[in-house]
Scaffold this motif. Sequence first.
Motif, short mmCIF file in Angstrom:
data_model
loop_
_atom_site.label_atom_id
_atom_site.label_comp_id
_atom_site.label_asym_id
_atom_site.label_seq_id
_atom_site.Cartn_x
_atom_site.Cartn_y
_atom_site.Cartn_z
N ASN A 109 0.85 -1.19 0.00
CA ASN A 109 0.00 0.00 0.00
C ASN A 109 0.89 1.24 0.00
O ASN A 109 1.42 1.65 1.04
N GLN A 110 1.04 1.85 -1.17
CA GLN A 110 1.94 2.98 -1.32
C GLN A 110 1.52 4.17 -0.46
O GLN A 110 2.36 4.85 0.12
N ARG A 111 0.24 4.43 -0.38
CA ARG A 111 -0.23 5.57 0.43
C ARG A 111 0.13 5.37 1.90
O ARG A 111 0.56 6.31 2.58
N ALA A 112 -0.04 4.15 2.41
CA ALA A 112 0.33 3.88 3.80
C ALA A 112 1.84 4.03 3.99
O ALA A 112 2.29 4.57 5.01
N LEU A 113 2.61 3.57 3.01
CA LEU A 113 4.07 3.75 3.07
C LEU A 113 4.44 5.22 3.16
O LEU A 113 5.28 5.62 3.97
N LEU A 114 3.83 6.02 2.30
CA LEU A 114 4.13 7.46 2.28
C LEU A 114 3.72 8.12 3.59
O LEU A 114 4.47 8.95 4.14
N ASN A 115 2.55 7.79 4.09
CA ASN A 115 2.10 8.39 5.35
C ASN A 115 2.98 7.95 6.52
O ASN A 115 3.29 8.74 7.40
N LEU A 116 3.42 6.69 6.50
CA LEU A 116 4.34 6.23 7.53
C LEU A 116 5.67 6.97 7.42
O LEU A 116 6.22 7.43 8.42
N ALA A 117 6.17 7.12 6.19
CA ALA A 117 7.44 7.82 5.99
C ALA A 117 7.35 9.26 6.50
O ALA A 117 8.26 9.75 7.18
N MET A 118 6.27 9.95 6.19
CA MET A 118 6.11 11.33 6.66
C MET A 118 6.00 11.39 8.18
O MET A 118 6.53 12.30 8.81
N THR A 119 5.33 10.41 8.77
CA THR A 119 5.19 10.36 10.22
C THR A 119 6.56 10.11 10.87
O THR A 119 6.91 10.75 11.87
N LEU A 120 7.32 9.18 10.31
CA LEU A 120 8.67 8.92 10.83
C LEU A 120 9.54 10.16 10.74
O LEU A 120 10.32 10.46 11.65
N SER A 121 9.40 10.89 9.65
CA SER A 121 10.14 12.12 9.49
C SER A 121 9.76 13.13 10.58
O SER A 121 10.64 13.79 11.16
N LYS A 122 8.48 13.24 10.87
CA LYS A 122 8.01 14.15 11.93
C LYS A 122 8.58 13.74 13.30
O LYS A 122 8.81 14.59 14.16
N LEU A 123 8.80 12.44 13.48
CA LEU A 123 9.36 11.94 14.73
C LEU A 123 10.88 12.12 14.78
O LEU A 123 11.51 11.80 15.79
N GLY A 124 11.47 12.62 13.68
CA GLY A 124 12.92 12.80 13.62
C GLY A 124 13.67 11.52 13.29
O GLY A 124 14.89 11.47 13.41
N LEU A 125 12.95 10.49 12.87
CA LEU A 125 13.57 9.21 12.51
C LEU A 125 13.85 9.22 11.00
O LEU A 125 13.23 8.50 10.23
N HIS A 126 14.78 10.07 10.62
CA HIS A 126 15.01 10.35 9.21
C HIS A 126 15.48 9.13 8.40
O HIS A 126 15.02 8.94 7.27
N GLN A 127 16.35 8.33 8.95
CA GLN A 127 16.84 7.17 8.19
C GLN A 127 15.70 6.18 7.93
O GLN A 127 15.57 5.65 6.83
N GLU A 128 14.88 5.95 8.95
CA GLU A 128 13.72 5.07 8.77
C GLU A 128 12.75 5.66 7.75
O GLU A 128 12.20 4.94 6.91
N ALA A 129 12.55 6.97 7.83
CA ALA A 129 11.65 7.64 6.89
C ALA A 129 12.17 7.48 5.47
O ALA A 129 11.41 7.15 4.55
N LEU A 130 13.46 7.71 5.27
CA LEU A 130 14.04 7.58 3.94
C LEU A 130 13.89 6.16 3.41
O LEU A 130 13.64 5.95 2.22
N GLY A 131 14.02 5.17 4.28
CA GLY A 131 13.82 3.78 3.88
C GLY A 131 12.41 3.53 3.39
O GLY A 131 12.19 2.84 2.38
N GLN A 132 11.42 4.10 4.07
CA GLN A 132 10.02 3.92 3.65
C GLN A 132 9.75 4.67 2.34
O GLN A 132 9.05 4.16 1.46
N PHE A 133 10.34 5.87 2.19
CA PHE A 133 10.19 6.58 0.92
C PHE A 133 10.81 5.76 -0.21
O PHE A 133 10.25 5.70 -1.31
N GLN A 134 11.93 5.14 0.06
CA GLN A 134 12.59 4.32 -0.97
C GLN A 134 11.69 3.16 -1.38
O GLN A 134 11.58 2.85 -2.56
N ARG A 135 11.05 2.53 -0.41
CA ARG A 135 10.11 1.44 -0.73
C ARG A 135 8.97 1.95 -1.61
O ARG A 135 8.57 1.28 -2.57
N ALA A 136 8.46 3.14 -1.29
CA ALA A 136 7.38 3.72 -2.10
C ALA A 136 7.88 4.03 -3.50
O ALA A 136 7.16 3.82 -4.49
#
Length: 184
Positions: free
Chosen positions: A111-138
């Motif tokens: 689910n690309q939308r869920a991936l993107l929303n998770l990535a943006m949420t991780l970014s808001k939490l300051g978990l940038h590496q995790e966020a970038l990983g989710q963006f890469q999956r999307a």
Amino acid sequence: LIRIGDANLHLHRKGEALVAYLGALKINPRYLYPSFQAACILVDLGRSEESIEHFRRVICARPRQLGEDPVFERAASLYAHHSLGIILAGRGQYEEARGLLEGALRNDPSNQRALLNLAMTLSKLGLHQEALGQFQRALDMDRDNPGVLHLYGCALRDAGHFRKAREVFKRVILIDPGFEQSRK
């Protein structure tokens, strides 16, 4: 009342459908199909805050509380996790939103939308590496989507990867010259 709600929903009479579904819940609060439908209508009507408790009930549903169709149960659970995650992220409740969005992805890893929303949420939490990983999956799902690329560029910028972010923004403009957000 459920059939009345379904009929009104089919006729695009959302307000009347909502009244019917809420009435059905009063009669049988353990059957959660009306709660799911009410939550969806409330979101459509811009009343997301009122949908929260309904989505929570759907997420906690036991088998057959949403009906006899396991495919519908799974889809409703996915939608409830994703929608509630978005609502809570919008309220700044990022940790809980993260868990819900991860739950949506357990139901549907592609689910690309869920991936993107998770990535943006991780970014808001300051978990940038995790966020970038989710963006890469999307991006692996849709390499040339300017919207996804733009969000990825923003995440790179937020993580301090300015050169790479600039490259991504240039790529967005090459793909879609009218994509104004990437020009800023």
